[in-house]
Design an enzyme around this catalytic site. Structure first.
Site, mmCIF file in Angstrom:
data_model
loop_
_atom_site.group_PDB
_atom_site.id
_atom_site.type_symbol
_atom_site.label_atom_id
_atom_site.label_comp_id
_atom_site.label_asym_id
_atom_site.label_seq_id
_atom_site.Cartn_x
_atom_site.Cartn_y
_atom_site.Cartn_z
ATOM 1 N N HIS A 1 -58.366 10.895 -4.337
ATOM 2 C CA HIS A 1 -57.184 10.520 -3.565
ATOM 3 C C HIS A 1 -55.872 10.944 -4.213
ATOM 4 O O HIS A 1 -54.870 11.030 -3.534
ATOM 5 C CB HIS A 1 -57.155 9.024 -3.237
ATOM 6 C CG HIS A 1 -58.380 8.562 -2.549
ATOM 7 N ND1 HIS A 1 -58.696 8.941 -1.261
ATOM 8 C CD2 HIS A 1 -59.396 7.776 -2.966
ATOM 9 C CE1 HIS A 1 -59.843 8.391 -0.915
ATOM 10 N NE2 HIS A 1 -60.302 7.681 -1.927
ATOM 11 N N SER B 1 -60.438 2.163 -7.703
ATOM 12 C CA SER B 1 -58.984 2.178 -7.520
ATOM 13 C C SER B 1 -58.348 0.978 -8.218
ATOM 14 O O SER B 1 -58.979 -0.063 -8.398
ATOM 15 C CB SER B 1 -58.638 2.176 -6.033
ATOM 16 O OG SER B 1 -59.157 1.038 -5.411
#
Length: 171
Positions: A73, A121
């Site tokens: 990402h 994350s």
């Protein structure tokens, strides 16, 4: 030339990850040679502005990063330049690897990440912490202590929830 594209395969289908890692690999030689650093100065300025300011990925060119690094990402990644990252690691967005500022104003050492480490994350790894090989750290975890090889760790502060069998890691 293969040095520059050593993360290409790991970032298949991830254009931003490929681009950042090629730019990083092009900048990296300037960290080991003073003459090259002077010659490369315009490129290093471009790298800093484009990668850090526009893409929001703080990955200093002097950071030691093993081959096969996957940048998932590619947003809000902050890596202290003294961090060492092993081979075939997978970092997701909003991950921070940094040192600790002590009361006297000095700083602790930076994290050392082993091979085949996967970070969820929003993971924070802070201080002179060693992460072993074949480790997975769950999203939102805060790591302030070493994690041995072949483990899954989660939480704040991170704790080991499962020890992986070496055969299971390779599968």
């Amino acid at each position: 030339m293969s040095y520059i594209f050593q993360d290409w395969k790991a970032n298949k289908g991830n254009l931003k990850g490929r681009m950042v890692m090629v730019l990083f690999r092009l900048a990296r030689p300037a960290s080991v040679n003073k003459l090259l650093r002077v010659i490369w100065l315009p490129y290093l300025a471009f790298y800093k502005v484009f990668v850090e300011w526009f893409l929001c990925i703080e990955l200093p060119h002097w950071t030691q990063v093993g081959e096969g690094f996957y940048l998932g990402h590619g947003q809000a990644l902050v890596v202290n330049g003294c961090t060492v990252i092993g081979k075939n690691c997978f970092f997701r967005h909003s991950t921070t690897l940094g040192n600790v500022r002590r009361a006297d104003g000095s700083y602790s050492g930076s994290p050392i990440i082993g091979d085949n480490v996967e970070l969820g994350s929003n993971v924070c790894i802070i201080g002179e912490v060693k992460i072993g090989n074949n480790v997975r750290i769950g999203a939102g975890s805060v790591v302030v202590k070493d994690i041995p090889d072949n483990c899954i760790a989660v939480g704040n502060p991170a704790r080991i929830i499962r020890q992986l069998e070496p055969e299971a890691v390779l599968a």
